[in-house]
Design a protein around this motif. Structure first.
Motif, PDB file in Angstrom:
ATOM      1  N   ASP A   1       0.827  -1.213   0.000  1.00 47.16           N
ATOM      2  CA  ASP A   1       0.000   0.000   0.000  1.00 47.16           C
ATOM      3  C   ASP A   1       0.863   1.266   0.000  1.00 47.16           C
ATOM      4  N   GLY A   2       2.191   1.091   0.140  1.00 47.55           N
ATOM      5  CA  GLY A   2       3.104   2.227   0.116  1.00 47.55           C
ATOM      6  C   GLY A   2       3.469   2.776   1.484  1.00 47.55           C
ATOM      7  N   ASP A   3       2.974   2.154   2.547  1.00 50.16           N
ATOM      8  CA  ASP A   3       3.346   2.592   3.894  1.00 50.16           C
ATOM      9  C   ASP A   3       4.821   2.260   4.129  1.00 50.16           C
ATOM     10  N   VAL A   4       5.524   3.145   4.830  1.00 46.51           N
ATOM     11  CA  VAL A   4       6.962   3.008   5.043  1.00 46.51           C
ATOM     12  C   VAL A   4       7.245   2.804   6.524  1.00 46.51           C
ATOM     13  N   CYS A   5       8.030   1.784   6.838  1.00 51.87           N
ATOM     14  CA  CYS A   5       8.439   1.505   8.212  1.00 51.87           C
ATOM     15  C   CYS A   5       9.889   1.963   8.361  1.00 51.87           C
ATOM     16  N   LEU A   6      10.054   3.063   9.084  1.00 46.53           N
ATOM     17  CA  LEU A   6      11.375   3.636   9.306  1.00 46.53           C
ATOM     18  C   LEU A   6      11.329   4.329  10.657  1.00 46.53           C
ATOM     19  N   SER A   7      12.240   4.011  11.551  1.00 46.62           N
ATOM     20  CA  SER A   7      12.235   4.544  12.916  1.00 46.62           C
ATOM     21  C   SER A   7      12.077   6.058  12.961  1.00 46.62           C
ATOM     22  N   ILE A   8      12.797   6.759  12.128  1.00 48.45           N
ATOM     23  CA  ILE A   8      12.787   8.226  12.155  1.00 48.45           C
ATOM     24  C   ILE A   8      11.392   8.809  11.877  1.00 48.45           C
ATOM     25  N   LEU A   9      10.517   8.033  11.256  1.00 43.58           N
ATOM     26  CA  LEU A   9       9.171   8.502  10.926  1.00 43.58           C
ATOM     27  C   LEU A   9       8.158   8.221  12.030  1.00 43.58           C
ATOM     28  N   ARG A  10       8.614   7.630  13.118  1.00 43.36           N
ATOM     29  CA  ARG A  10       7.721   7.306  14.244  1.00 43.36           C
ATOM     30  C   ARG A  10       7.837   8.359  15.333  1.00 43.36           C
ATOM     31  N   GLN A  11       6.697   8.699  15.928  1.00 44.23           N
ATOM     32  CA  GLN A  11       6.695   9.626  17.071  1.00 44.23           C
ATOM     33  C   GLN A  11       7.586   9.091  18.176  1.00 44.23           C
ATOM     34  N   SER A  12       7.468   7.814  18.450  1.00 46.26           N
ATOM     35  CA  SER A  12       8.330   7.162  19.426  1.00 46.26           C
ATOM     36  C   SER A  12       8.619   5.771  18.898  1.00 46.26           C
ATOM     37  N   SER A  13       9.813   5.314  19.130  1.00 48.99           N
ATOM     38  CA  SER A  13      10.160   3.981  18.647  1.00 48.99           C
ATOM     39  C   SER A  13      10.908   3.230  19.734  1.00 48.99           C
ATOM     40  N   LEU A  14      10.845   1.927  19.651  1.00 53.96           N
ATOM     41  CA  LEU A  14      11.482   1.078  20.651  1.00 53.96           C
ATOM     42  C   LEU A  14      12.996   1.223  20.652  1.00 53.96           C
ATOM     43  N   ASP A  15      13.572   1.512  19.495  1.00 53.21           N
ATOM     44  CA  ASP A  15      15.027   1.602  19.413  1.00 53.21           C
ATOM     45  C   ASP A  15      15.572   2.973  19.809  1.00 53.21           C
ATOM     46  N   GLY A  16      14.686   3.896  20.181  1.00 49.89           N
ATOM     47  CA  GLY A  16      15.127   5.225  20.588  1.00 49.89           C
ATOM     48  C   GLY A  16      15.550   6.115  19.436  1.00 49.89           C
ATOM     49  N   MET A  17      15.315   5.660  18.219  1.00 43.72           N
ATOM     50  CA  MET A  17      15.741   6.412  17.036  1.00 43.72           C
ATOM     51  C   MET A  17      14.565   7.114  16.361  1.00 43.72           C
ATOM     52  N   GLY A  18      13.462   7.245  17.069  1.00 40.84           N
ATOM     53  CA  GLY A  18      12.271   7.867  16.500  1.00 40.84           C
ATOM     54  C   GLY A  18      12.432   9.352  16.261  1.00 40.84           C
ATOM     55  N   TRP A  19      11.351   9.980  15.859  1.00 44.45           N
ATOM     56  CA  TRP A  19      11.362  11.391  15.519  1.00 44.45           C
ATOM     57  C   TRP A  19      11.696  12.235  16.741  1.00 44.45           C
ATOM     58  N   ALA A  20      12.457  13.284  16.521  1.00 49.62           N
ATOM     59  CA  ALA A  20      12.769  14.282  17.544  1.00 49.62           C
ATOM     60  C   ALA A  20      12.744  15.636  16.853  1.00 49.62           C
ATOM     61  N   PRO A  21      12.392  16.705  17.559  1.00 47.09           N
ATOM     62  CA  PRO A  21      12.338  18.032  16.949  1.00 47.09           C
ATOM     63  C   PRO A  21      13.674  18.504  16.365  1.00 47.09           C
ATOM     64  N   THR A  22      14.756  17.849  16.727  1.00 44.37           N
ATOM     65  CA  THR A  22      16.063  18.215  16.190  1.00 44.37           C
ATOM     66  C   THR A  22      16.321  17.608  14.814  1.00 44.37           C
ATOM     67  N   ARG A  23      15.483  16.703  14.400  1.00 43.27           N
ATOM     68  CA  ARG A  23      15.651  16.076  13.082  1.00 43.27           C
ATOM     69  C   ARG A  23      15.183  17.039  11.997  1.00 43.27           C
ATOM     70  N   LYS A  24      15.647  16.776  10.784  1.00 44.61           N
ATOM     71  CA  LYS A  24      15.331  17.649   9.661  1.00 44.61           C
ATOM     72  C   LYS A  24      14.906  16.840   8.447  1.00 44.61           C
ATOM     73  N   LEU A  25      14.420  17.545   7.428  1.00 42.13           N
ATOM     74  CA  LEU A  25      14.001  16.883   6.188  1.00 42.13           C
ATOM     75  C   LEU A  25      15.128  16.060   5.578  1.00 42.13           C
ATOM     76  N   LYS A  26      16.341  16.588   5.619  1.00 35.88           N
ATOM     77  CA  LYS A  26      17.461  15.849   5.026  1.00 35.88           C
ATOM     78  C   LYS A  26      17.634  14.491   5.715  1.00 35.88           C
ATOM     79  N   ASP A  27      17.347  14.419   7.020  1.00 37.09           N
ATOM     80  CA  ASP A  27      17.443  13.149   7.737  1.00 37.09           C
ATOM     81  C   ASP A  27      16.403  12.153   7.226  1.00 37.09           C
ATOM     82  N   VAL A  28      15.211  12.662   6.935  1.00 36.34           N
ATOM     83  CA  VAL A  28      14.141  11.813   6.396  1.00 36.34           C
ATOM     84  C   VAL A  28      14.549  11.283   5.026  1.00 36.34           C
TER      85      VAL A  28
END
Length: 182
Positions: free
Chosen positions: A108-135
């Motif tokens: 369906d085109g859904d993407v599983c990537l830690s950085i795209l999660r509000q919170s993730s188990l691995d601690g690598m989820g989204w943070a306000p310090t991240r940027k578009l280039k990181d995505v």
């Protein structure tokens, strides 16, 4: 340097938009995106290209990835990226438009990537310090080193890989040839 206020004012001057009150409050998202889009475009991997259908809507764009190695070599994959108004507190939404066989992208085109999660188990989820280039770099890496068969979104693809890598590779090639040919 491009500024959103300057872009809007210039558009109004050439008759592209209705006159606006340029002292009107510009959203935090739009202020951030002016700088971040420039930075993203300057640091794009050579396998990526970002396109904006409307240069006045920096919060909606497409990303084309053409992997230069790995299983998806020879394919051209289109992603749509939408940045919500609550950005940078909330991550962008990423959707794969091209159908592909991948453990971290479902059909369906859904993407599983830690950085795209509000919170993730691995601690690598989204943070306000991240940027578009990181995505962009994260999505691009799904075709190389961030490929994750242990936490799949497409369980069938991951299972097929673990049982028979050659069959997995053949199915990836079939999808590339059918849906992602350059």
């Amino acid at each position: 340097m491009i500024t959103l206020r300057g872009k809007l004012k210039k558009s109004a001057e050439v008759g592209n938009t209705k006159p606006r009150d340029f002292n009107k409050r510009i959203s935090v998202r739009d202020k951030l995106l002016v700088k971040e889009v420039q930075e993203m475009e300057q640091t794009l991997p050579n396998t990526c290209q970002a396109t904006f259908d409307n240069p006045n809507r920096l919060h909606e764009f497409n990303l084309v990835i053409i992997p230069d190695e790995g299983y998806w070599l020879g394919g051209k994959f289109l992603f749509h990226i939408s940045v919500p108004e609550e950005y940078n507190m909330i991550p962008p939404k990423v959707k794969c438009i091209t159908k592909l066989w991948h453990p971290n992208i479902n059909e369906d085109g859904d993407v599983c990537l830690s950085i795209l999660r509000q919170s993730s188990l691995d601690g690598m989820g989204w943070a306000p310090t991240r940027k578009l280039k990181d995505v962009v770099w994260g999505v691009n890496s799904l075709f190389t080193d961030l490929l994750n068969f242990d936490d799949p979104l497409n369980k069938d693809a991951a299972e097929q890989f673990s049982k028979d890598k050659e069959t997995f590779k053949n199915k990836v090639r079939e999808y590339v040839n059918q849906y992602a040919r350059r």
